[in-house]
Design a protein around this motif. Structure first.
Motif, short mmCIF file in Angstrom:
data_model
loop_
_atom_site.label_atom_id
_atom_site.label_comp_id
_atom_site.label_asym_id
_atom_site.label_seq_id
_atom_site.Cartn_x
_atom_site.Cartn_y
_atom_site.Cartn_z
N GLN A 45 54.73 -34.18 -63.94
CA GLN A 45 54.11 -33.57 -62.90
C GLN A 45 53.86 -32.19 -63.41
O GLN A 45 54.91 -31.32 -63.73
CB GLN A 45 54.76 -33.72 -61.57
CG GLN A 45 54.45 -33.10 -60.36
CD GLN A 45 52.99 -33.23 -60.00
OE1 GLN A 45 52.59 -34.41 -59.98
NE2 GLN A 45 52.30 -32.30 -59.52
N PRO A 46 52.96 -31.38 -63.05
CA PRO A 46 52.78 -29.98 -63.59
C PRO A 46 53.44 -28.83 -62.67
O PRO A 46 53.62 -27.89 -63.17
CB PRO A 46 51.21 -29.60 -63.49
CG PRO A 46 50.80 -30.73 -62.28
CD PRO A 46 51.52 -31.76 -62.47
N PHE A 47 54.01 -29.29 -61.48
CA PHE A 47 54.85 -28.31 -60.63
C PHE A 47 56.09 -28.56 -60.54
O PHE A 47 56.41 -29.84 -60.17
CB PHE A 47 54.05 -28.08 -59.62
CG PHE A 47 52.34 -27.85 -59.57
CD1 PHE A 47 51.93 -26.53 -59.83
CD2 PHE A 47 51.47 -28.89 -59.33
CE1 PHE A 47 50.77 -26.26 -60.08
CE2 PHE A 47 50.10 -28.40 -59.41
CZ PHE A 47 49.59 -27.28 -59.88
N GLU A 48 56.87 -27.56 -60.55
CA GLU A 48 58.25 -27.59 -60.21
C GLU A 48 58.67 -27.55 -58.70
O GLU A 48 59.51 -28.07 -58.28
CB GLU A 48 59.14 -26.74 -60.96
CG GLU A 48 59.10 -27.14 -62.61
CD GLU A 48 60.06 -26.10 -63.26
OE1 GLU A 48 60.50 -24.91 -62.57
OE2 GLU A 48 60.38 -25.98 -64.39
N ARG A 49 57.64 -26.79 -58.26
CA ARG A 49 57.80 -26.71 -56.66
C ARG A 49 56.43 -27.05 -56.24
O ARG A 49 55.51 -26.27 -55.86
CB ARG A 49 58.22 -25.28 -56.30
CG ARG A 49 59.37 -24.73 -56.97
CD ARG A 49 59.64 -23.32 -56.32
NE ARG A 49 60.78 -22.69 -56.87
CZ ARG A 49 61.17 -22.19 -58.14
NH1 ARG A 49 59.86 -21.88 -58.91
NH2 ARG A 49 62.21 -21.74 -58.51
N PRO A 50 56.07 -28.09 -56.20
CA PRO A 50 55.03 -28.87 -55.80
C PRO A 50 54.62 -28.49 -54.17
O PRO A 50 53.32 -28.37 -53.85
CB PRO A 50 54.80 -30.38 -55.80
CG PRO A 50 56.45 -30.76 -55.79
CD PRO A 50 57.07 -29.54 -56.39
N TRP A 51 55.58 -28.24 -53.24
CA TRP A 51 55.16 -27.79 -51.95
C TRP A 51 54.38 -26.51 -51.84
O TRP A 51 53.53 -26.24 -51.08
CB TRP A 51 56.46 -27.84 -51.24
CG TRP A 51 57.37 -26.85 -51.61
CD1 TRP A 51 58.57 -26.93 -52.50
CD2 TRP A 51 57.59 -25.44 -51.29
NE1 TRP A 51 59.22 -25.94 -52.58
CE2 TRP A 51 58.53 -24.80 -51.68
CE3 TRP A 51 56.62 -24.57 -50.34
CZ2 TRP A 51 58.90 -23.37 -51.62
CZ3 TRP A 51 57.16 -23.42 -50.04
CH2 TRP A 51 58.50 -22.76 -50.65
N VAL A 52 54.74 -25.60 -52.75
CA VAL A 52 54.03 -24.26 -52.94
C VAL A 52 52.61 -24.54 -53.48
O VAL A 52 51.76 -23.99 -52.86
CB VAL A 52 54.71 -23.16 -54.00
CG1 VAL A 52 53.94 -22.17 -54.22
CG2 VAL A 52 56.15 -23.04 -53.73
N ASP A 100 55.11 -23.36 -60.74
CA ASP A 100 55.45 -23.83 -62.14
C ASP A 100 55.90 -22.66 -63.17
O ASP A 100 55.06 -21.94 -63.61
CB ASP A 100 53.95 -24.54 -62.56
CG ASP A 100 54.47 -25.07 -63.94
OD1 ASP A 100 55.46 -25.23 -64.23
OD2 ASP A 100 53.43 -25.17 -64.64
N VAL A 101 57.17 -22.67 -63.03
CA VAL A 101 57.69 -21.62 -64.13
C VAL A 101 57.01 -21.67 -65.69
O VAL A 101 57.30 -20.78 -66.27
CB VAL A 101 59.08 -21.74 -64.17
CG1 VAL A 101 59.74 -21.33 -62.48
CG2 VAL A 101 59.87 -23.05 -64.55
N HIS A 102 56.74 -22.70 -65.87
CA HIS A 102 56.34 -23.24 -67.32
C HIS A 102 54.89 -22.37 -67.69
O HIS A 102 54.53 -22.54 -68.86
CB HIS A 102 56.43 -24.54 -67.76
CG HIS A 102 57.72 -25.20 -67.74
ND1 HIS A 102 58.74 -24.88 -68.60
CD2 HIS A 102 58.37 -25.94 -66.92
CE1 HIS A 102 59.85 -25.37 -68.26
NE2 HIS A 102 59.54 -26.18 -67.30
N SER A 103 54.10 -22.10 -66.54
CA SER A 103 52.73 -21.67 -66.72
C SER A 103 52.65 -20.34 -67.52
O SER A 103 51.76 -19.94 -67.90
CB SER A 103 52.15 -21.43 -65.30
OG SER A 103 53.04 -20.21 -64.72
#
Length: 415
Positions: A45-52, A100-103
């Motif tokens: 999943q690309p987002f660590e904080r999907p709610w954001v 997503d901190v990896h972006s």
């Protein structure tokens, strides 16, 4: 007479607004699908904080659909909306590393993805290349800040948006200038048409009377000669006014937000219905006399009433020229031919003819009988007029009106 206003809109930028509307909707859907079904470089999943991410994308979807009326035209696309729209795009870019901190480590799409280009293009279409450069500079700065350590791909994408938006803005400015030029050309054309119409009417009435007073006064002599001289001076002055002055424009052009606009005030006849076709023979028959022979077909020669009147007036002007230039004793012949595709009227005389170059010289002197009263009338109804003259062998004026062009010729003169 009833007046009505006819508005002609010319806008090459309006399709751009429609395209921008579709672009914003499609790219919004793309950004949402990319967030739902997209995967990161490891297939997760690309987002660590999907709610954001999904909170922002939900707002983006609502914003895009709610502001569709704002991007339908330049008039509705206000500066306040453009500023707010750009803020929405920049906010999405800056929220990407939070979701997503990896972006910042791997080159991936931002939350609004290519939807951001739509916000910049709105600036370009609304205000031209300068506005586009302003908006794309903010987007470029936001992308570089969001990446932290930007890569070559980042600079490539930023440069692409910057150049594309400026190019589109420049094209829009050129299109608007072209629309203004075309509107001005239509305005000048309408004024010229009106001047020619007035010149024909003046030539067929006032100028002919003044010329006759001058000739008769000179022939009688005495006080009548002085009256003739004054009439001659007024004729020259009036010819100069007719040949050089333009009447006030009948069309008013504007540079409206959605493109150039030409407003025309047209005068309609009191009768709400169209006039029935007119038999050209009935209009030309009164010209027949001891020195004018009239040859006509056995069947009616039907033309739209306005076209028939214009053609008859041109014949009358040709006969006036015969009386003035060929002499009172000259013989004239009128021949009407009703061909399948056109009506041909020929006016011939046995006068001395017209010396070569005399018609061009007369037009330069302001004597517009042939140019306006004959050729101008035929041109307005989609026809042609040809003058054939050989010195010592008389003059022949051939008037042709294609039947399929009559109504279109009248419509074209009103545009």
């Amino acid at each position: 007479m009833a007046k009505r206003e006819r508005v002609v809109r010319m806008s090459v930028e309006q399709p751009l607004w429609r395209a921008l509307t579709g672009y914003r909707v499609l790219t919004m859907i793309y950004a949402v699908l990319l967030a739902v079904f997209g995967k990161d470089h490891l297939g997760r999943q690309p987002f660590e904080r999907p709610w954001v991410a999904f909170a922002y994308l939900a707002f983006l979807a609502v914003w895009t659909l709610a502001t569709l009326p704002k991007v339908r035209s330049a008039a509705s696309c206000t500066k306040r909306f453009l500023g707010a729209d750009l803020v929405v795009a920049l906010t999405g870019i800056m929220l990407t590393p939070i979701a997503d901190v990896h972006s910042q480590t791997f080159d991936g799409p931002t939350l609004p993805s290519i939807w951001t280009a739509g916000a910049v293009l709105a600036f370009a279409i609304k205000g031209g290349w300068r506005w586009a450069a302003f908006a794309s500079t903010f987007v470029a700065a936001a992308n570089i800040i969001q990446r932290g350590e930007p890569s070559r791909d980042t600079f490539h994408n930023v440069l692409l948006v910057w150049v594309a938006s400026i190019a589109i803005g420049y094209v829009v400015e050129v299109a608007r200038a072209s629309e203004r030029t075309l509107a001005r050309a239509l305005e000048i054309e309408a004024a010229t048409r009106e001047r020619e119409r007035l010149a024909r009417d003046i030539h067929d009435s006032v100028l002919q009377v003044l010329a006759m007073v001058q000739r008769r006064g000179t022939a009688i002599g005495g006080e009548a000669a002085e009256l003739g001289r004054l009439a001659g001076e007024q004729e020259v002055a009036l010819r100069t006014l007719v040949s050089s002055g333009l009447v006030p424009p009948t069309r008013v052009s504007e540079d409206a937000a959605e493109g150039a606009v030409v407003r025309t005030v047209e005068v309609d006849e009191e009768s709400p219905g169209e006039e029935p076709p007119c038999d050209l023979r009935t209009l030309l028959a009164p010209h027949a006399g001891s020195r004018t022979s009239f040859a006509e077909p056995g069947a009616p020669v039907l033309l739209p009433a306005p076209a028939a009147r214009e053609l008859a007036a041109a014949v009358s002007a040709a006969l006036d020229n015969v009386r003035v230039h060929a002499g009172e004793g000259a013989q004239a012949w009128i021949l009407v031919e009703d061909e399948p595709g056109e009506v041909i009227v020929t006016v011939r005389d046995d006068g001395p003819g017209i010396p070569e170059g005399r018609l061009a010289q007369a037009e330069g002197e302001g004597r517009m009988g042939v140019a306006l009263s004959i050729r101008g009338r035929l041109r307005d109804i989609g026809g042609t007029a040809e003058v054939i003259s050989v010195p010592g062998q008389g003059t022949e004026v051939e008037l042709k009106v294609p039947k399929a062009q009559v109504s279109r010729g009248k419509a074209g003169s009103a545009r």
